[in-house]
Write a protein that holds these residues in place. Structure first.
Motif, PDB file in Angstrom:
ATOM      1  N   LEU A  26      -4.851  33.242-108.700  1.00 17.83           N
ATOM      2  CA  LEU A  26      -6.182  33.698-109.125  1.00 17.83           C
ATOM      3  C   LEU A  26      -6.171  35.119-109.681  1.00 17.83           C
ATOM      4  CD1 LEU A  26      -8.254  32.317-106.096  1.00 17.83           C
ATOM      5  CD2 LEU A  26      -8.085  31.322-108.378  1.00 17.83           C
TER       6      LEU A  26
ATOM      7  N   ARG B 163     -15.459  27.631-107.756  1.00 18.19           N
ATOM      8  CA  ARG B 163     -15.336  26.875-106.512  1.00 18.19           C
ATOM      9  C   ARG B 163     -16.373  25.751-106.451  1.00 18.19           C
ATOM     10  NH1 ARG B 163     -16.001  30.804-103.355  1.00 18.19           N
ATOM     11  NH2 ARG B 163     -13.866  31.201-102.664  1.00 18.19           N
TER      12      ARG B 163
ATOM     13  N   CYS C 164     -13.321  31.517-117.067  1.00 17.11           N
ATOM     14  CA  CYS C 164     -12.223  31.270-116.131  1.00 17.11           C
ATOM     15  C   CYS C 164     -11.043  30.618-116.842  1.00 17.11           C
ATOM     16  CB  CYS C 164     -12.700  30.379-114.979  1.00 17.11           C
ATOM     17  SG  CYS C 164     -13.838  31.181-113.827  1.00 17.11           S
TER      18      CYS C 164
ATOM     19  N   LEU D 214      -7.407  32.392-117.075  1.00 10.44           N
ATOM     20  CA  LEU D 214      -6.303  31.723-116.389  1.00 10.44           C
ATOM     21  C   LEU D 214      -5.302  31.125-117.365  1.00 10.44           C
ATOM     22  CD1 LEU D 214      -8.361  29.906-113.619  1.00 10.44           C
ATOM     23  CD2 LEU D 214      -6.803  31.825-113.269  1.00 10.44           C
TER      24      LEU D 214
ATOM     25  N   SER E  22      -5.474  28.190-118.646  1.00  6.13           N
ATOM     26  CA  SER E  22      -5.233  26.839-118.139  1.00  6.13           C
ATOM     27  C   SER E  22      -6.246  25.864-118.716  1.00  6.13           C
ATOM     28  CB  SER E  22      -5.306  26.820-116.610  1.00  6.13           C
ATOM     29  OG  SER E  22      -4.380  27.708-116.041  1.00  6.13           O
TER      30      SER E  22
ATOM     31  N   LEU F  60      -8.703  23.332-117.729  1.00  7.35           N
ATOM     32  CA  LEU F  60      -9.424  22.931-116.516  1.00  7.35           C
ATOM     33  C   LEU F  60      -9.796  21.458-116.515  1.00  7.35           C
ATOM     34  CD1 LEU F  60     -11.722  26.015-115.805  1.00  7.35           C
ATOM     35  CD2 LEU F  60      -9.376  25.548-115.084  1.00  7.35           C
TER      36      LEU F  60
ATOM     37  N   ARG G 129      -6.754  21.563-111.720  1.00  6.88           N
ATOM     38  CA  ARG G 129      -7.916  21.610-110.818  1.00  6.88           C
ATOM     39  C   ARG G 129      -7.478  21.585-109.359  1.00  6.88           C
ATOM     40  NH1 ARG G 129     -13.110  18.148-112.925  1.00  6.88           N
ATOM     41  NH2 ARG G 129     -13.108  18.789-115.104  1.00  6.88           N
TER      42      ARG G 129
ATOM     43  N   GLU H 152      -4.595  22.588-108.039  1.00  8.15           N
ATOM     44  CA  GLU H 152      -4.007  23.868-107.675  1.00  8.15           C
ATOM     45  C   GLU H 152      -5.087  24.928-107.446  1.00  8.15           C
ATOM     46  OE1 GLU H 152      -0.816  25.313-107.390  1.00  8.15           O
ATOM     47  OE2 GLU H 152      -0.107  23.273-107.074  1.00  8.15           O
ATOM     48  N   LEU H 153      -6.061  24.967-108.346  1.00  8.40           N
ATOM     49  CA  LEU H 153      -7.132  25.965-108.214  1.00  8.40           C
ATOM     50  C   LEU H 153      -7.971  25.707-106.964  1.00  8.40           C
ATOM     51  CD1 LEU H 153      -8.303  26.311-111.927  1.00  8.40           C
ATOM     52  CD2 LEU H 153      -7.116  28.037-110.555  1.00  8.40           C
ATOM     53  N   TRP H 154      -8.244  24.455-106.695  1.00  5.45           N
ATOM     54  CA  TRP H 154      -9.045  24.135-105.515  1.00  5.45           C
ATOM     55  C   TRP H 154      -8.298  24.574-104.254  1.00  5.45           C
ATOM     56  CZ3 TRP H 154     -13.620  23.555-103.874  1.00  5.45           C
ATOM     57  CH2 TRP H 154     -13.883  22.915-102.679  1.00  5.45           C
TER      58      TRP H 154
END
Length: 500
Positions: free
Chosen positions: A430, A446, A476, A480, A482, A484, A490, A492-494
């Motif tokens: 992050l 989140r 975001c 990042l 990335s 999304l 998703r 990994e981020l979660w």
């Protein structure tokens, strides 16, 4: 236990409407407003019926242009008074150029305030002014109640809490507050003495709410029990006493409240006036006195109640850890209508729209009708701020998904990993969002991930516009670097956000 719902909206005094220059209203008959403010207007109703009686509930400012004004204005005024109408507003157009003299004389005879509404003032402007004044009064009363709650909570945290709570209550209500023993004697009291006869009347009123006193009103002819007494025995059993009752003695307004668990203790209040929020303020005092005086409440329980109050006043968790213990604890956020759910805990914060409850982690939490609940993961006392945030997110998730109860889970594969390594991985993943990452971006990401990428439900959960959600998620993705839409990304981020 008394109902701690928000106070009812106060009525508008007729004098306040007459004072509005933009309306140009003028009272032409009936009792003058005087120092007391005149008639109390609870709402506005417009009717051109010859007999408006069947359509009135009482407390209305009835507006009419006299389209079907009967030949007998005396009966017309009498019917309005019989229905409980507060006042009559008579429009000068389009039927009449002036208020009929016969109608003015009839209103004088029956004590009905008659107000002339000029041609330039539409009835809707009068109604809007009433609702505006009511909104101002309600805002003032809610602020008064909130300040009183804070004062009572601070008093309950003092070394000698019972007299401190009584003093604070007497100050907030501008009268006398007394804690009565089962035999009617005053154990503690604060505030100025009521007028002669009020003390005896208050002691008699206390017998109405004391358990085992018999039917409501016994021994107190003027006592008024509350609309919804505490449920008790069935038809074959004894009739339970109400939890509160009101009466008057001369110009003194009296109220008595049963103190739960206090072995027949009663809180008595005597004031010179009765405001809409007084019942709510007294109810807060009853809850505190119930906790402070209950025989079942040992030293540990009393210390925990005091610890919650001190937490609400801003003390650091470390200052109260010797009183509450390390836990683990569960934080519950609740939102709904009606009496707030205590869930069997005295550690309840009702000072905001969202009710916060602190529970031992081993206590089971069930759905509560009319309320949406969000539960944190079990947490040690030092981690309560994080658990509080978890409960808030769980509540927002429950609202967005229209479920009654949502938990912040800590099980699954993530629970198998070393917490230190997991936290380090989360910080690295992050880091492109900022050091530290903006809270708005983190919370939006989140929530968006928790709701499976739904723009609309995320907007509802965060109370923001869906375009704002799109902008933040796009930001975001850019930071990042990335995609999304990729499920692996998703996931990994979660994982990282759960460890953050």
């Amino acid at each position: 236990m008394p109902d701690l719902a928000a106070p009812p909206t106060a009525p508008v005094q007729l004098s306040a409407l007459l004072a509005r220059r933009d309306l140009g209203l003028r009272q032409v008959a009936g009792p003058p407003a005087g120092e007391g403010g005149g008639a109390a207007v609870h709402w506005v109703h417009t009717s051109e019926m010859a007999d408006p009686y069947p359509y009135l509930l009482g407390g209305e400012l009835l507006l009419t242009a006299g389209v079907q004004l009967a030949d007998d204005p005396d009966r017309y005024a009498a019917r309005i008074v019989a229905a409980g109408g507060a006042a009559l507003g008579f429009g000068l157009a389009p039927v009449y150029d002036t208020v009929p003299d016969a109608l003015g004389a009839a209103c004088d005879r029956h004590g009905l305030p008659l107000v002339e509404v000029p041609t330039r003032t539409p009835f809707t402007a009068v109604a809007r002014a009433v609702w505006g004044l009511m909104a101002e009064a309600r805002h003032h009363e809610l602020r008064r109640v909130s300040q009183a709650q804070q004062g009572l909570a601070a008093a309950a945290a003092r070394p000698d809490p019972v007299p401190a709570v009584l003093r604070q209550l007497a100050t907030r209500l501008g009268g006398r507050a007394v804690l009565l023993a089962p035999d009617g004697t005053a154990l503690q009291a604060a505030g100025r003495e009521p007028e002669p006869g009020a003390r005896e009347a208050l002691a008699a009123l206390a017998r109405v709410v004391r358990p085992g006193a018999g039917a409501p009103g016994a021994g107190t002819p003027g006592a008024q029990p509350p609309p919804s007494p505490t449920p008790g025995a069935g038809p074959a059993g004894p009739r339970p006493a109400p939890t509160s009752a009101t009466d008057t003695a001369g110009s003194a307004h009296l109220a008595a409240y049963a103190v739960a668990g206090g072995e027949g203790l009663v809180l008595g209040v005597a004031t010179t006036s009765r405001e809409p929020g007084d019942h709510t303020i007294a109810g807060v005092a009853v809850v505190l006195l119930s906790l402070l005086t209950a025989p079942r409440q040992g030293a540990d329980e009393a210390a925990r109640s005091s610890a919650l109050v001190r937490l609400l006043l801003g003390a650091a968790p470390a200052d109260v850890s010797p009183l509450l213990g390390e836990g683990p604890w569960t934080v519950v956020h609740a939102h709904g209508t009606g009496a707030p759910p205590a869930l069997g805990s005295p550690l309840v914060d009702t000072s905001a729209d969202t009710v916060r409850i602190l529970l031992p982690a081993d206590r089971e939490v069930a759905r509560h009708p009319g309320w949406t609940l969000g539960l944190s993961a079990p947490a040690a006392l030092r981690d309560l701020p994080a658990a509080d945030a978890q409960a808030g997110r769980a509540l927002r998730h429950a609202k967005a998904t229209r479920t009654l109860l949502s938990r912040h889970g800590t099980t699954g594969l993530a629970a198998l990993l070393d917490p230190t390594e997991a936290a380090a991985h989360a910080r690295t993943l992050l880091a492109p969002l900022g050091d530290p990452p903006p809270p708005a971006l983190l919370e939006t990401l989140r929530t968006w991930l928790a709701l499976h990428g739904s723009w609309d439900r995320t907007a509802v959960a965060l109370a923001i516009h869906r375009n704002t959600v799109r902008q933040r998620i796009g930001r975001c993705a850019t930071l990042l670097g990335s995609d999304l839409d990729d499920m692996d990304v998703r996931t990994e981020l979660w994982f990282a956000l759960r460890r953050e």
